[in-house]
Structures are given as structure tokens and as C-alpha cells.
Design an enzyme around this catalytic site. Structure first.
Site, PDB file in Angstrom:
ATOM      1  N   TRP A 182       0.859  -1.189   0.000  1.00 47.82           N
ATOM      2  CA  TRP A 182       0.000   0.000   0.000  1.00 47.82           C
ATOM      3  C   TRP A 182       0.886   1.228   0.000  1.00 47.82           C
ATOM      4  CZ3 TRP A 182      -0.051   3.916   3.718  1.00 47.82           C
ATOM      5  CH2 TRP A 182      -0.993   4.926   3.484  1.00 47.82           C
ATOM      6  N   GLU A 223      -3.091  -3.213  -2.171  1.00 43.84           N
ATOM      7  CA  GLU A 223      -4.215  -2.603  -1.454  1.00 43.84           C
ATOM      8  C   GLU A 223      -4.498  -1.189  -1.946  1.00 43.84           C
ATOM      9  OE1 GLU A 223      -5.363  -1.378   3.181  1.00 43.84           O
ATOM     10  OE2 GLU A 223      -3.373  -2.142   2.672  1.00 43.84           O
ATOM     11  N   LYS A 225      -6.818   2.548  -1.632  1.00 43.58           N
ATOM     12  CA  LYS A 225      -7.363   3.416  -0.594  1.00 43.58           C
ATOM     13  C   LYS A 225      -8.177   4.519  -1.258  1.00 43.58           C
ATOM     14  CE  LYS A 225      -6.308   5.609   3.783  1.00 43.58           C
ATOM     15  NZ  LYS A 225      -5.328   5.759   4.872  1.00 43.58           N
ATOM     16  N   ASP A 256      -9.720  -3.483   2.228  1.00 36.91           N
ATOM     17  CA  ASP A 256      -9.810  -2.927   3.573  1.00 36.91           C
ATOM     18  C   ASP A 256     -11.197  -2.312   3.741  1.00 36.91           C
ATOM     19  OD1 ASP A 256      -9.711  -0.907   5.728  1.00 36.91           O
ATOM     20  OD2 ASP A 256      -7.584  -1.397   5.810  1.00 36.91           O
ATOM     21  N   HIS A 259     -11.607   1.494   3.272  1.00 37.28           N
ATOM     22  CA  HIS A 259     -11.015   2.181   2.123  1.00 37.28           C
ATOM     23  C   HIS A 259     -11.987   2.418   0.967  1.00 37.28           C
ATOM     24  CE1 HIS A 259      -6.546   1.261   3.237  1.00 37.28           C
ATOM     25  NE2 HIS A 259      -7.228   1.841   4.216  1.00 37.28           N
ATOM     26  N   HIS A 283      -8.774  -6.815   5.083  1.00 32.75           N
ATOM     27  CA  HIS A 283      -8.369  -6.019   6.239  1.00 32.75           C
ATOM     28  C   HIS A 283      -9.613  -5.599   7.004  1.00 32.75           C
ATOM     29  CE1 HIS A 283      -4.033  -4.518   5.177  1.00 32.75           C
ATOM     30  NE2 HIS A 283      -4.132  -5.830   5.293  1.00 32.75           N
ATOM     31  N   ASP A 291     -12.071   6.484   7.078  1.00 31.08           N
ATOM     32  CA  ASP A 291     -11.125   5.420   7.415  1.00 31.08           C
ATOM     33  C   ASP A 291     -10.407   5.771   8.717  1.00 31.08           C
ATOM     34  OD1 ASP A 291      -9.479   3.219   7.323  1.00 31.08           O
ATOM     35  OD2 ASP A 291      -8.027   4.163   5.996  1.00 31.08           O
ATOM     36  N   ASP A 293     -10.115   3.868  11.435  1.00 31.31           N
ATOM     37  CA  ASP A 293      -9.426   2.731  12.046  1.00 31.31           C
ATOM     38  C   ASP A 293      -9.743   2.540  13.519  1.00 31.31           C
ATOM     39  OD1 ASP A 293      -7.846   1.593   9.859  1.00 31.31           O
ATOM     40  OD2 ASP A 293      -6.863   3.531   9.817  1.00 31.31           O
ATOM     41  N   ASP A 323      -6.475  -4.328  10.786  1.00 29.15           N
ATOM     42  CA  ASP A 323      -5.720  -3.114  10.490  1.00 29.15           C
ATOM     43  C   ASP A 323      -6.423  -1.920  11.118  1.00 29.15           C
ATOM     44  OD1 ASP A 323      -4.070  -1.171   9.557  1.00 29.15           O
ATOM     45  OD2 ASP A 323      -4.523  -1.439   7.430  1.00 29.15           O
TER      46      ASP A 323
END
Length: 416
Positions: A182, A223, A225, A256, A259, A283, A291, A293, A323
């Protein structure tokens, strides 16, 4: 009744619906979830004390952050003792053992990660890996898409070095290691040239992957985003770019949960991409409005992807990883909450009467299909989960919280 008696009663109910509970538990036991090391120290790593860059932001300053390799490994061991099953540790390139001298990222070698291999072997866990294309002086103006040829080649060489380390992980542990690529490259405003950076990114990936390695030991994933802080308007590694590259070059496509646009769902992307790629990497995080997290929990997003994997027979073709990075709470507990939530969600999906629902669907009986999905929500799932934890030698239900807090009191609170 005790845990085992509750399990037997619940098992009988599930089996009456056509669910093989023992098979579900065996599948769960053989599924590894990759636990990200960077939750333990807020993505700091062991290279320098410089700022975190690349459009990434960790919030919070809860005491107990791991300050070095020894502390991070201690924290991971404690977390692992509270999580059922044998899994993986996911590393970034900045988490090497540089006690013999720091080297730049294009010069890292397997020897810098031997300490992690030794730990993984001892635990019976595997290892995954990630190149670190951020928090470095040469990452400020692009990495694999940089217009500066010297900079671009530096990061290509970093990627190649990381691929060799990933192969080393797989060979040493006997467990396939996944390297996920990424990059944070992008811009705050929409650039005039939107193609050039992506062409350079493609060229860089081609050069990275041109080095032939043992794909029985390691897998290459890419990956995408949606955006990052400071790169809100343009992301070089967009979803369209990364999924197209993965499909064209038979690489592992990484998805993810955080993302994508808020209305997009990853559970539909997995069976879609399965038509074009052999394997996927998942992810699991918990985006809140963006995003951000947050710690993974057993929410609709996570349950949705687990159902998609089980219902479409994709579990053995998908690598699962966490993640997120939360500095507002006990970081060890954050690992345990996320890992147990991911495993628990997979178990919930495995305990669904998939074959019965599939048969109803094939016969056009959509009433039964919907009704069964709904009735499964109130089945005694918790009793199966409690038994799995107890049989795995880890605390049942909330019992693990006291252990995590005692570790915080004895160890984490003493860290300045």
C-alpha cells in the site's frame, strides 16, 4: 449448567437446523487471522522518533505504548494468550531488529527480522509483512509513483527487499506469508496529470514483482485506498487501479473495509473479484464516517464479509488480517477485542445452515431463505463461542479483561 453442558445443548439446536457444529469449530481452528503489530506502538516502529506521515493519523495518548522491540513482543504475547487459536503476526518494515545498526529501507534483510521468526516459531504462529512507504524523508513527494527516478527506484528496491523477507518468513515458519503493498501517494487537490503517477506506479510494481520468488511460501497483495489526510482529492492507488492490476497480474487483491465510500460494502466485492483473481486479502477495521481505524468489533460490516466468505466458499482463498490503530485505550486490550471479534464473527457465519439456504434459493423459495437468516440471529451462538474459548485454553467471555488490566497495572503503567 457449565460451559460444556451449555455447548451440548446449543449444539443440539444447531444440528436440528442441519449445521455441523464440530466441522464449523474445526474450520475455525484452522483459520489464521493476522494480528497487526502496529496497534501496540501507534505505528511508530524502531527506526526513528520522527512524525507519522502518509495521510495516517493515530489519536490518543493512553499510557503503556510499547517503546521498543522487547516491550512490543511482550505485549503481543500477552494478547495472544487471551485469543483462541493459532494465528499470525503482521509486521511493517519499520519493526526490524536494528540493534546492530540502522540501515535504510532499501537495505533491510531477513536477518533484521530473525527475532520475529524465532518468536513466531515458539508461539506456533505465522508472519505477514508490509513494506513501509511512509514516515521517511523520501516519501514526502511520492514513493512508487514518484516523478524523481532516484526516489522511485529507492522505493522499488525497498519493495524487493520486503518481498525477500516475506519469502524468508514463509520458509522458516512453514506458513504462507503475505506481503501487502500500500502506498500513500496522492494529492490534496486534483492534479492536472492523473495518468502519469499511475503509469509510474504500475512500472514500479512490475519491477518489484519481476524478481522471481517461491510463491508456495509467499504471496503478493496490493491494497487500494479512497483518500488520506493531505491526499483527499487524488489517490494514485485507487480501487480501480489496484483491482485491475491484481486481476491482470494474478496478484492477491486486498480489501480494507475502511477504504471505500461509506455506502460501499466489501462483502459484495469479495465474490465479484473471485471471478478474476485466485485469492484475496481482507483487512478488518471499523471506519466511523471515514477510514478512522477504530477497533474491529462484531458489527454488520465484519459479519457481512464473513458471511460472504462462508456462503461463497471463499474462506480457503482469503487471507484475513486486522488493520487499525487506537491510542485512546489499553493497546493490548484493543488487540484482544479486535481479534476475538473477528474470530467470533467467522464462527457466527460458520454456524449458519448454508446448504439449507442454498437449496431453498435454488428452488426459488426465497421465503425460507430469508426466514432462516433471521432465525439464526437468535440461536445460542454464545454457548458455542464460550466452549471454543475454553477448549482453546483462553478466558471465557469477559474474564480476559481482568487479566489485561492486571498486566496494565504491573507493566504498561510503568512505561513513561
Amino acid at each position: 449448567m457449565g460451559t460444556y453442558e451449555n455447548y451440548l445443548a446449543a449444539k443440539q439446536i444447531y444440528e436440528a437446523m442441519g449445521v455441523d457444529v464440530e466441522k464449523a469449530l474445526e474450520t475455525l481452528k484452522n483459520t489464521r487471522v493476522s494480528m497487526h503489530c502496529w496497534q501496540g506502538d501507534d505505528v511508530s516502529g524502531f527506526e526513528s522518533e520522527g512524525p507519522l506521515t502518509g495521510g495516517i493519523q493515530v489519536t490518543g495518548d493512553y499510557p503503556g505504548k510499547a517503546r521498543n522491540l522487547k516491550e512490543l513482543q511482550e505485549d503481543i504475547r500477552v494478547a495472544a494468550s487471551l485469543i483462541p487459536g493459532k494465528h499470525k503476526i503482521n509486521l511493517h518494515a519499520i519493526y526490524g531488529d536494528f540493534s546492530d545498526g540502522l540501515v535504510d529501507r532499501d537495505a533491510i534483510e531477513p536477518k533484521h527480522f530473525k527475532v520475529w521468526v524465532d518468536m513466531a516459531k515458539e508461539m506456533g504462529w505465522g508472519l505477514d509483512f508490509n513494506p513501509t512507504f511512509f514516515s521517511h524523508p523520501k516519501s514526502n513527494d511520492g514513493t512508487l509513483s514518484s516523478a524523481d527516478e532516484e526516489t522511485r527506484k529507492f522505493w522499488v528496491n525497498h519493495g524487493i527487499a520486503c518481498r525477500k523477507i516475506t519469502e524468508y518468513f514463509g520458509k522458516e515458519t512453514g506458513i504462507v506469508s503475505v506481503m501487502n503493498t500500500w502506498i500513500p501517494d496522492g494529492s490534496k487537490e486534483v492534479p492536472v496529470d492523473m495518468i502519469g503517477p499511475r503509469q509510474r506506479f504500475k512500472k514500479s510494481l512490475d519491477e518489484m514483482y519481476a524478481v522471481q520468488l517461491d510463491d508456495t511460501c509467499m504471496k503478493d497483495a496490493i491494497e487500494s485506498k479512497l483518500f488520506g489526510i493531505g491526499a483527499e482529492s487524488y489517490t494514485v492507488g485507487s480501487n480501480e487501479f489496484c483491482t485491475a492490476y491484481a486481476a491482470q497480474n494474478n496478484k492477491v487483491a486486498c480489501f480494507d473495509i475502511g477504504h471505500y465510500h461509506p455506502t460501499e460494502v466489501v462483502y459484495d466485492k469479495l465474490p465479484t473479484m473471485a471471478c478474476f483473481v485466485d485469492e484475496a486479502l481482507l483487512h478488518l477495521s471499523r471506519p466511523v464516517r471515514w477510514d478512522s481505524d477504530h477497533v474491529t468489533n462484531m458489527n454488520d460490516d465484519v459479519l457481512g464479509v464473513m458471511h460472504a466468505l462462508v456462503r461463497n466458499d471463499l474462506l480457503d482463498k482469503t487471507y484475513i488480517a486486522l488493520d487499525y490503530f487506537d491510542g485512546t485505550i489499553n493497546r493490548v486490550a484493543a488487540w484482544v477485542v479486535g481479534m476475538r471479534a473477528a474470530i467470533k464473527s467467522l464462527l457466527f457465519a460458520l454456524l449458519e445452515p448454508v446448504e439449507t439456504m442454498r437449496k431453498a434459493e435454488e428452488e426459488g423459495d426465497y421465503t425460507t431463505r430469508l426466514a432462516l437468516r433471521e432465525e439464526c440471529k437468535s440461536l445460542p451462538f454464545g454457548a458455542i463461542w464460550d466452549y471454543y474459548c475454553e477448549a482453546s485454553g483462553v478466558p471465557v467471555r469477559e474474564q480476559w479483561i481482568a487479566i489485561a488490566k492486571e498486566y496494565e497495572k504491573k507493566c504498561l503503567a510503568e512505561r513513561a
